[in-house]
Design a protein around this motif. Structure first.
Motif, PDB file in Angstrom:
ATOM      1  N   SER A   1       0.849  -1.206   0.000  1.00 35.47           N
ATOM      2  CA  SER A   1       0.000   0.000   0.000  1.00 35.47           C
ATOM      3  C   SER A   1       0.879   1.249   0.000  1.00 35.47           C
ATOM      4  O   SER A   1       0.587   2.237  -0.678  1.00 35.47           O
TER       5      SER A   1
ATOM      6  N   TRP B   1       4.743 -10.990  -4.812  1.00 39.46           N
ATOM      7  CA  TRP B   1       3.394 -11.030  -5.421  1.00 39.46           C
ATOM      8  C   TRP B   1       3.453 -10.740  -6.922  1.00 39.46           C
ATOM      9  O   TRP B   1       2.510 -10.160  -7.467  1.00 39.46           O
TER      10      TRP B   1
ATOM     11  N   SER C   1      -5.641  -1.761  -2.243  1.00 41.66           N
ATOM     12  CA  SER C   1      -6.629  -2.446  -1.402  1.00 41.66           C
ATOM     13  C   SER C   1      -7.860  -1.541  -1.224  1.00 41.66           C
ATOM     14  O   SER C   1      -7.786  -0.315  -1.371  1.00 41.66           O
TER      15      SER C   1
ATOM     16  N   GLU D   1      -9.307  -0.656   1.378  1.00 41.37           N
ATOM     17  CA  GLU D   1      -9.132   0.336   2.462  1.00 41.37           C
ATOM     18  C   GLU D   1      -8.425   1.582   1.910  1.00 41.37           C
ATOM     19  O   GLU D   1      -8.796   2.716   2.249  1.00 41.37           O
TER      20      GLU D   1
END
Ligand SMILES: Cc1cc2nc3c(=O)[nH]c(=O)nc-3n(C[C@H](O)[C@H](O)[C@H](O)COP(=O)(O)OP(=O)(O)OC[C@H]3O[C@@H](n4cnc5c(N)ncnc54)[C@H](O)[C@@H]3O)c2cc1C
Length: 400
Positions: free
Chosen positions: A136, A160, A385, A387
């Motif tokens: 993030s 990832w 994300s 959020e």
């Protein structure tokens, strides 16, 4: 604001529909219907060649670099029709992500070298952004690149990295100035040939039991300086530009519409003990609710596109689409599993792998339902994300 399609756009839809009817190979379509994440590389290569030959491989590119010159409505129609026809997606890392960075920030030599190969899918790209501690908060990237003559020497670790095991090129963010005043400064955007000595790819198996994710270790990797895009230390500009493109279309409305149709098909079929699930009022209500939500999201998307056609940039509203789009996708996957009932229990990853002959358990249409549910839990994480997108909405729309 007019949200309906005009006559030209309706004709375009027919043209796309006819093309897809004729050109999508049936074996690829059958596999993509299970879940396009499970397709072998060769299926993508075949499908992207068909799109390339038709001039439709890069819907978002300007005509001068090989794009078809479509407006936002046409791009939306194309996406929707592709999802409806169970086409594989166009692998985003080349066409949607690095391609636009190269034609926007690259030198004429870089454009000439890389763009035609992206269009023809002669190169397979992966995205080397995330690191442990830099997801993030991407500006925390710690992978270092030091200049040594006409090369950068890169050391670090990416994580990832989707499809790195298939890729022959990776675009990546590296820190060229560790002493820069702010984390966003001193980052550079580098293209790395995956065959360079010192690049090691290790698999991460996700909870659906499949292998798309990887770690990439970079150990004294020598990268020619002509693989730097834009100015040294100004890579954050390219990084942000790319994220903007990555998030376009991430709401996955076309895909969710396809899954809703599948849900209705499954719930409408005769159950083992007789009767049809869709006749159950409680389940029927859930299907109706999700369909209403999806229609509302589609209208929001069309409204945003209409604004973009009128010259307004997408802005933070795209965060709303991302959040709601991924929530709906995940809710649909839950309903699909519910509709599959006990056939969801004996799920094995082999059922969806095209390279094995493990027979599906349960009816044919249920294959891939559980694997997709597990895989798409990640939809609210990748592409920023949910959020983080809520933070964007709070700041940019609500002014908090
Ligand atoms: C399936 C999948 C594919 C991916 N593919 C790629 C790829 O190809 N290339 C690549 O570079 N990366 C890829 N990623 C990585 C992805 O971009 C990151 O996982 C994502 O950015 C989140 O970073 P993180 O995992 O480090 O979690 P963190 O940033 O550590 O976040 C952990 C949790 O804390 C929350 N959080 C963090 N900061 C805040 C905040 N300020 N306010 C509120 N909540 C916060 C997050 O929402 C999350 O729930 C992929 C991830 C997945 C799951």
């Amino acid at each position: 604001m007019d949200l309906s399609f005009n006559a030209e756009e309706i004709a375009f839809r027919e043209e796309v529909r006819a093309f897809l009817r004729e050109k999508v190979p049936s074996d690829i379509r059958d596999r993509a219907r299970i879940g396009w994440s499970y397709l072998p590389k060769d299926d993508y290569l075949r499908w992207q060649k068909i799109l390339f030959d038709r001039g439709w491989i890069a819907p978002n590119w300007p005509v001068e670099y090989g794009g078809p010159g479509w407006n936002t409505a046409q791009r939306f129609i194309f996406d929707e029709e592709c999802a409806r026809a169970d086409c594989p997606r166009i692998i985003p890392f080349g066409v949607t992500m690095v391609g636009p960075v190269i034609y926007t920030f690259g030198t004429p030599e870089q454009k000439e070298r890389f763009l035609p190969r992206i269009l023809a899918t002669e190169d397979w790209w992966c995205q080397g952004y995330s690191e442990r501690g830099a997801g993030s908060d991407l500006a925390q990237v710690a992978t270092k690149a030091r200049r040594d003559g006409d090369h950068y020497v890169v050391n670090g670790h990416k994580i990832w990295t989707s499809g790195a095991h298939r890729a022959n090129w990776m675009f990546t963010l590296v820190r060229t100035d560790p002493d820069a005043a702010k984390p966003q400064q001193g980052i550079s955007f580098l293209l790395i040939d995956m065959k360079t000595p010192g690049v090691t790819v290790k698999p991460i198996i996700s909870m659906d039991g499949y292998h798309y994710l990887n770690e990439v270790f970079l150990d004294e990797v020598r990268v020619p300086v002509d693989c730097l895009i834009g100015e040294e230390g100004k890579g954050w500009t390219c990084a942000k530009f790319l994220l903007g493109n990555e998030r376009t279309g991430i709401a996955g409305i076309g895909r969710s519409k396809g899954r809703l149709e599948r849900l209705k098909e499954m719930a409408g079929a005769e159950a083992d003990g007789g009767g049809r699930l869709i006749e159950n009022p409680s389940f029927r209500k859930k299907v109706a609710e999700i369909e209403t939500e999806l229609s509302a999201l589609e209208v929001t998307n069309l409204r945003m596109m209409a604004a973009m056609s009128a010259g307004r940039p997408p802005g933070a509203e795209s965060s709303t689409l991302k959040i709601r789009g991924t929530q709906i996708e995940q809710e649909l996957n839950e309903l699909l599993v519910e509709a599959m009932a006990y056939y969801a229990l004996p799920y094995g990853p082999g059922q969806v792998r095209p390279d094995t002959n493990e027979a599906p358990i349960g009816p044919d249409y249920s294959v891939g339902v559980m694997s997709e549910r597990l895989l798409r839990r990640a939809a609210s994480i990748y592409g920023g994300s949910n959020e983080i997108h809520k933070n964007i909405i709070a700041k940019a729309i609500l002014g908090l």
